[in-house]
Design a protein around this motif. Sequence first.
Motif, PDB file in Angstrom:
ATOM      1  N   LEU A 195     135.203  77.866  83.264  1.00 55.80           N
ATOM      2  CA  LEU A 195     135.307  76.715  84.168  1.00 55.80           C
ATOM      3  C   LEU A 195     133.933  76.210  84.584  1.00 55.80           C
ATOM      4  CD1 LEU A 195     138.255  77.717  86.531  1.00 55.80           C
ATOM      5  CD2 LEU A 195     138.177  75.730  85.017  1.00 55.80           C
ATOM      6  N   SER A 198     132.430  74.187  81.884  1.00 54.07           N
ATOM      7  CA  SER A 198     133.017  72.849  81.757  1.00 54.07           C
ATOM      8  C   SER A 198     132.609  71.927  82.898  1.00 54.07           C
ATOM      9  CB  SER A 198     134.547  72.959  81.694  1.00 54.07           C
ATOM     10  OG  SER A 198     135.073  73.385  82.934  1.00 54.07           O
ATOM     11  N   LEU A 199     132.189  72.518  84.029  1.00 54.73           N
ATOM     12  CA  LEU A 199     131.779  71.729  85.192  1.00 54.73           C
ATOM     13  C   LEU A 199     130.280  71.485  85.241  1.00 54.73           C
ATOM     14  CD1 LEU A 199     134.005  73.515  87.843  1.00 54.73           C
ATOM     15  CD2 LEU A 199     134.145  71.082  87.261  1.00 54.73           C
ATOM     16  N   ALA A 312     138.695  67.571  87.617  1.00 51.19           N
ATOM     17  CA  ALA A 312     138.351  69.003  87.591  1.00 51.19           C
ATOM     18  C   ALA A 312     138.112  69.562  88.988  1.00 51.19           C
ATOM     19  CB  ALA A 312     137.113  69.216  86.724  1.00 51.19           C
ATOM     20  N   ARG A 314     140.050  70.994  91.173  1.00 53.92           N
ATOM     21  CA  ARG A 314     140.635  72.326  91.410  1.00 53.92           C
ATOM     22  C   ARG A 314     139.772  73.417  90.775  1.00 53.92           C
ATOM     23  NH1 ARG A 314     145.218  69.180  90.201  1.00 53.92           N
ATOM     24  NH2 ARG A 314     146.759  69.064  91.897  1.00 53.92           N
ATOM     25  N   GLY A 315     139.236  73.133  89.601  1.00 55.20           N
ATOM     26  CA  GLY A 315     138.373  74.098  88.948  1.00 55.20           C
ATOM     27  C   GLY A 315     137.135  74.397  89.775  1.00 55.20           C
ATOM     28  N   ALA A 318     138.127  76.849  92.397  1.00 59.95           N
ATOM     29  CA  ALA A 318     138.334  78.180  91.818  1.00 59.95           C
ATOM     30  C   ALA A 318     137.008  78.881  91.552  1.00 59.95           C
ATOM     31  CB  ALA A 318     139.143  78.069  90.522  1.00 59.95           C
ATOM     32  N   VAL A 319     136.034  78.162  91.007  1.00 62.25           N
ATOM     33  CA  VAL A 319     134.719  78.746  90.757  1.00 62.25           C
ATOM     34  C   VAL A 319     134.058  79.130  92.075  1.00 62.25           C
ATOM     35  CG1 VAL A 319     132.401  78.300  89.867  1.00 62.25           C
ATOM     36  CG2 VAL A 319     134.401  77.569  88.561  1.00 62.25           C
ATOM     37  N   ILE A 345     142.981  79.785  89.425  1.00 61.48           N
ATOM     38  CA  ILE A 345     142.553  79.509  88.048  1.00 61.48           C
ATOM     39  C   ILE A 345     143.685  78.983  87.161  1.00 61.48           C
ATOM     40  CG2 ILE A 345     141.827  80.686  85.929  1.00 61.48           C
ATOM     41  CD1 ILE A 345     139.802  82.212  87.776  1.00 61.48           C
ATOM     42  N   CYS A 348     144.122  75.161  87.137  1.00 61.64           N
ATOM     43  CA  CYS A 348     143.013  74.282  86.748  1.00 61.64           C
ATOM     44  C   CYS A 348     143.209  73.705  85.343  1.00 61.64           C
ATOM     45  CB  CYS A 348     141.702  75.064  86.796  1.00 61.64           C
ATOM     46  SG  CYS A 348     141.368  75.757  88.432  1.00 61.64           S
TER      47      CYS A 348
END
Length: 348
Positions: A195, A198-199, A312, A314-315, A318-319, A345, A348
């Motif tokens: 994640l 990707s962010l 993204a 929510r991701g 989570a991170v 997670i 996401c």
Amino acid sequence: MTTVVEGRAADLLRVTLREHVGAGPHRLVVVGLSRDEHPKATVLVFGPAGSGPRLVLKVAMVPGAVPAVLAEAAALTGVAQVAPDLVRGTVPRVLDYRQESGSAVLVTSVVPGVPMSVDYHRWRHTARPGVVRDDLTSAVGWLEELGRVPVPEATTRRAAQPGSSCDPDGVAARVRARWPDDEVADAVGEAARQLAGSLALPPGAPRTMVHGDFWCGNVLRTGGQVTGVVDWEHAQPGGDALRDVSRFVLAYLLYLDRHTAAGRQVSGHPGLVAGSWGEPVRYAAAGAGWLGQTVQAVVGGHLRRTGRDPRAWRGALAVAAAEAAGTADEPAFARRHLLLAAELIPCC
């Protein structure tokens, strides 16, 4: 004061006070006392009766706290060098710091305002959509202002190296190191690594100064505007402001049900029932109610403004939970974040 700061730390504190404000009577108020294994005390120094605070001192109470005090001095000095206007406004100025005999003292200017946490815990403060939106947007707005502080290219390269807190593998490494041979930690670490990757900021996007402990207790406001930000010991130049944005929102959500009895609906939030730890985060991550929409708008808006996919959001939460799991001082608190990240997670 001697009942709080004792021994060598008290001796260094007395010497520092004498040099900065003289030998006269002074009123000292401890406004912060960390509860970890390396405690630090934050002390306001007042002048004559009726006057406001003159100085802020941060004192390392044990030798293990010395690196944190010196790290804050270095961070504030670094900000002053590249953005003196920001320092003169909302960031404390370093007036002095010294290390001696297993202790250290940092002396800074006073920044005005009342901690946002004071308003946060007022009756029904977080029950009102406009108020919550203003809290989040004012904080994120200040972070984006901080993001305009120039960061030297060499610092940016160091921050992006493997193992740094800006490295996607860094979160996974800290989680796995804290809980070796733990299936949940392994799964969360790997998912957080993917994640975080990707962010990541788009290629060529500028990196920024990261505060590192940006929550409502460290944000001071006057008339609804951010007028001071304190506690810079975890600051890092050359990072990604998304870390501060998502950690701030996560911490803000975590205590929304603190004043509500278990099994009762949280005031102002239809469908949110106080119960297990982290329930407001689950509620917001599900996009429920005006709270979920506000969080999506704030975190997603920051992602969009920094060239990333706003979907993204929510991701990012989570991170943030996984990062908190790897860095929190208190073991039970860290474990709760790990389990919360494991729940977030899959969404996401």
